[in-house]
Each structure stands twice: as structure tokens, then as C-alpha cells.
Design a protein around this motif. Structure first.
Motif, short mmCIF file in Angstrom:
data_model
loop_
_atom_site.label_atom_id
_atom_site.label_comp_id
_atom_site.label_asym_id
_atom_site.label_seq_id
_atom_site.Cartn_x
_atom_site.Cartn_y
_atom_site.Cartn_z
N LEU A 120 0.83 -1.20 0.00
CA LEU A 120 0.00 0.00 0.00
C LEU A 120 0.86 1.26 0.00
O LEU A 120 0.54 2.24 -0.67
CB LEU A 120 -0.92 0.00 1.22
N VAL A 121 1.98 1.22 0.74
CA VAL A 121 2.90 2.36 0.74
C VAL A 121 3.47 2.56 -0.66
O VAL A 121 3.56 3.69 -1.14
CB VAL A 121 4.03 2.14 1.76
N ASP A 122 3.83 1.46 -1.32
CA ASP A 122 4.37 1.57 -2.68
C ASP A 122 3.33 2.14 -3.64
O ASP A 122 3.66 2.98 -4.49
CB ASP A 122 4.83 0.19 -3.17
N ARG A 123 2.09 1.71 -3.48
CA ARG A 123 1.03 2.26 -4.34
C ARG A 123 0.79 3.72 -4.05
O ARG A 123 0.59 4.53 -4.96
CB ARG A 123 -0.26 1.45 -4.15
N ALA A 124 0.81 4.08 -2.76
CA ALA A 124 0.64 5.49 -2.39
C ALA A 124 1.79 6.32 -2.95
O ALA A 124 1.59 7.45 -3.41
CB ALA A 124 0.56 5.63 -0.87
N SER A 125 3.01 5.77 -2.90
CA SER A 125 4.16 6.49 -3.42
C SER A 125 4.04 6.74 -4.92
O SER A 125 4.46 7.78 -5.42
CB SER A 125 5.44 5.71 -3.14
N ALA A 133 8.50 11.18 -1.84
CA ALA A 133 9.66 11.93 -1.38
C ALA A 133 9.98 11.61 0.08
O ALA A 133 11.11 11.24 0.41
CB ALA A 133 9.41 13.43 -1.55
N SER A 134 8.99 11.72 0.96
CA SER A 134 9.25 11.56 2.38
C SER A 134 9.62 10.13 2.74
O SER A 134 10.63 9.88 3.41
CB SER A 134 8.03 12.00 3.19
N TYR A 135 8.82 9.17 2.30
CA TYR A 135 9.06 7.78 2.70
C TYR A 135 10.36 7.26 2.11
O TYR A 135 11.18 6.65 2.81
CB TYR A 135 7.88 6.91 2.25
N ASN A 136 10.59 7.51 0.82
CA ASN A 136 11.80 7.01 0.19
C ASN A 136 13.04 7.70 0.74
O ASN A 136 14.10 7.08 0.87
CB ASN A 136 11.72 7.19 -1.32
N GLN A 137 12.94 8.98 1.05
CA GLN A 137 14.09 9.68 1.64
C GLN A 137 14.42 9.11 3.02
O GLN A 137 15.59 8.98 3.38
CB GLN A 137 13.81 11.17 1.74
N GLY A 138 13.38 8.77 3.78
CA GLY A 138 13.63 8.18 5.09
C GLY A 138 14.35 6.86 4.99
O GLY A 138 15.31 6.58 5.73
N ARG A 139 13.93 6.03 4.05
CA ARG A 139 14.61 4.75 3.85
C ARG A 139 16.03 4.96 3.36
O ARG A 139 16.96 4.27 3.77
CB ARG A 139 13.83 3.92 2.82
N ALA A 140 16.21 5.93 2.44
CA ALA A 140 17.54 6.20 1.91
C ALA A 140 18.48 6.67 3.01
O ALA A 140 19.65 6.28 3.05
CB ALA A 140 17.46 7.23 0.78
N LEU A 141 17.97 7.52 3.91
CA LEU A 141 18.82 8.00 4.99
C LEU A 141 19.18 6.86 5.94
O LEU A 141 20.33 6.74 6.37
CB LEU A 141 18.11 9.12 5.77
N ARG A 142 18.22 6.03 6.25
CA ARG A 142 18.49 4.88 7.12
C ARG A 142 19.55 3.97 6.49
O ARG A 142 20.50 3.54 7.16
CB ARG A 142 17.20 4.08 7.34
#
Length: 358
Positions: A120-125, A133-142
Motif C-alpha cells: 500500500l505504501v508503494d502504491r501510495a508512493s 519523497a518523504s518515505y523514500n528519503q527516510g529509507r535512503a537516509l536509514r
């Protein structure tokens, strides 16, 4: 020494906390696109070097996953990563990274919740630039922090949540937020999306700021008797709840801090008048430029000033000149003792130095 350098982060946040005779440094947030190139990188290059002659950053803290706070930190970590890939010296010596990923926070409430909602997150993205932007950036930073050996929130050994404490070179850090109620509310968003199989639940929560605001880290810093409350984009009610839970606010007298960074760039969506009634400061800081968003809100400025006695002396700091904010503050100064300070356009940062208590 206890000094704060609030950079021109446009509509976002990016600032340094410096303390101690040997000048330890915390970098909080990195601002949106272009801030790293126009101000942050140059300011970091001026920091005292470590033993190898490399500018030292003792801790990097991302308050929350949101584009106007994350981009500069991603660029910083990637610059270090690229230097190592090219077998070149690190451009900056980052010693620790503190950051709560949304995945870790929701999994703390229900193990496996983030994975069960991943589709669902992927579909929302795919449907929403804000989520992507927000979710993928958070994963990238982690992932970047982990690759550099900086993952895991050292000194906290897990997510930064209400009640967490650490001492870093004589700087005492208390985590005020996010608290359990906020994390449960955040997890409920994911559960609702999973139950309804509706990515729109996630999309709307990013668009209206619910996810960043609920997960935002709020820190109370203490150094030699001086204090600063750093609020990210947290909601005022959650900040007050965290202060009560940690015993910092007892329900009678207001909490007094030397410096308060206003939540969410002075938006009136995050605070009500009781927030300022319960927290007083000598220095109020608003990081905004008034261009992309109408921040700070005139209503927020009015609530702040109304919370203080006419003869109270304090300073309201603006990281940029914003005509509507300056006009409002000018009107509010009538028969009041507060002052207004605006970062000079030629300066990289608005520098606020808080002396140690005698």
C-alpha cells in the motif's frame, strides 16, 4: 559555550548546536533542496577538525522524515559515501546519526506492520509525490547511515521516544516526543490502510502532515544550566504531553527554557495558545522564509506575544526577513519589551549564543 547557528534553510529547518570549550557539534536537519549547496556545506566546512584534519560533526539528528528537513542530510551522507567509494578521505567526520524511521516506529507498536502495509505504501508512493519523497528519503537516509556504520541510534540503542536520555560530552539530551500515544496514532494509520486496502489513507496522512508531525523527534538539551527545546514539526499537544510525562512540566508554573525553536516553522496548525502559556523562552526561533508556505502564521505570533507579560524581555528570531511577519511583530511591539532579530542576508546563519549560568 552554548551556541545555535540557524541557517537559511528556506522553508525548512537546518541548524547547528555547538557546546563546550572544544566545540562539540550537533547538526539538526538539513533543509530542502539547494540548502546543502547554498549554506549548509559551507558552514560545515568551517567546523573544527578532528585528529585527521577533517571537520567534525559529533551527531547528526533528523527530527522527522519530511522533504524540507531531510534532503541536506541525505546529501551530506552521500558525499561521505561517494568519497569512500572513490577511496578518498571523508569530507566530514560524522560520529553518530539519530533518526527514527517510520518503519521502526510502526513496527514498535505492532511487529511486522510496516511490511504488511508495504504494498500500500508503494502504491501510495506511485500516486503521491509527498509520500514518495518523504518515505523514500527516510529509507535512503536509514540505509546510508547503516552503510557508513552509523545506524542504530547510538547512545539510545533504538528509536528515540519520550523519556529517552543520553549525555554526549556534557550535553544532556532528553527525548520529549514522540510519545506512546502519538506512535499508536501513527500505527493506526497503517492499520486502517491495511484493513481498507486503501493507499489513500497513507497518501492523505502524508499530505496533511500527520505522519511527519506524529513521528517528529523533540529534544530538550541541557548544558551547564542552560536549556533549549527543539521541536521539529511536532504538534503542540504532543510536546506538552511529553513534557508532562518526563516531569519537565508540572502543571503549575510554565517551563522556562533559554531557547525554543517553534514547531513547524510557526504554523498555527501545530499549536494553540496553551502551548505558549506553558512554555516560556528567552529566545524564540522561527525557521521560515514565507515563500512556499505562509509561515509563520500571524496568529501564532499573536499567541506567542499574548502569553507573555508586557514587560517581559525576550527575543523573537527569524531566519529570513518576511514582510508579513515583520509587520505583525512591529504592531505587536507596541507597549511591549520584546525585540526582533532577523538574519542578515549576507550571513550563512542566525547565530544565537547563550552564556553559561554563573
Amino acid at each position: 559555550m552554548f551556541t545555535f547557528d540557524f541557517l537559511n534553510a528556506r522553508h525548512g529547518d537546518s541548524f547547528l548546536v555547538r557546546w563546550g570549550t572544544d566545540e562539540r557539534v550537533m547538526l539538526v536537519d538539513g533543509g530542502p533542496s539547494q540548502v546543502y549547496e547554498t549554506s549548509l556545506r559551507d558552514r560545515l566546512s568551517q567546523l573544527p577538525p578532528d585528529g585527521r584534519g577533517i571537520p567534525r560533526i559529533d551527531v547528526v539528528c533528523l527530527s522527522h522524515v519530511d522533504d524540507d528537513h531531510t534532503v541536506g542530510l541525505l546529501k551530506l551522507l552521500r558525499q561521505i559515501e561517494h568519497a569512500r567509494d572513490d577511496q578518498e578521505p571523508d569530507p566530514f567526520a560524522v560520529r553518530k546519526v539519530w533518526f527514527n524511521s517510520v518503519d521502526d516506529l510502526v513496527d514498535r507498536e505492532e511487529q511486522g506492520l510496516s511490511a504488511s502495509a508495504q504494498e500500500l505504501v508503494d502504491r501510495a508512493s506511485a500516486e503521491s509525490g509527498a509520500v514518495r519523497a518523504s518515505y523514500n528519503q527516510g529509507r535512503a537516509l536509514r540505509d546510508a547511515a547503516a552503510k557508513l556504520g552509523l545506524g542504530g541510534n547510538p547512545l539510545f540503542d533504538g528509536p528515540l521516544i519520550t523519556g529517552g536520555e543520553a549525555t554526549l560530552d556534557h550535553l544532556h539530551v532528553t527525548v520529549v516526543a514522540p510519545d506512546e500515544a502519538a506512535l499508536e496514532e501513527l500505527a493506526d494509520r497503517w492499520r486502517e490502510a491495511r484493513q481498507l486496502q486503501d493507499p489513500g489513507v497513507i497518501t492523505s496522512s502524508y499530505t496533511d502532515g500527520s505522519v511527519p508531525n506524529l513521528s517528529s523527534i523533540v529534544l530538550l538539551l541541557e548544558h551547564h544550566g542552560r536549556t533549549a527545546l527543539l521541536t521539529g514539526d511536532a504538534r503542540g499537544d504532543r510536546i506538552l504531553a511529553g513534557l508532562r510525562d518526563t516531569g519537565l512540566l508540572d502543571g503549575t508554573d510554565p517551563l522556562h527554557v533559554d531557547l525554543l525553536k517553534l514547531p513547524h516553522h510557526g504554523s498555527n496548525r501545530n499549536v494553540e495558545s496553551d502551548f505558549f502559556d506553558h512554555i516560556h523562552a528567552d529566545h524564540y526561533v522561527i525557521s521560515a522564509d514565507g515563500v512556499k508556505h505562509h509561515h509563520p502564521s500571524e496568529e501564532t505570533l499573536q499567541m506567542l506575544v499574548a502569553s507573555r507579560a508586557p514587560d517581559d524581555e525576550y527575543t523573537i528570531h527569524l531566519t529570513n526577513r518576511i514582510d508579513f511577519a515583520n509587520d505583525t511583530l512591529g504592531d505587536l511591539q507596541d507597549k511591549r519589551s520584546f525585540t526582533v532579530s532577523v538574519r542578515p542576508p549576507a550571513d550563512l546563519a542566525q547565530v544565537i549564543e547563550i552564556g553559561e549560568q554563573p
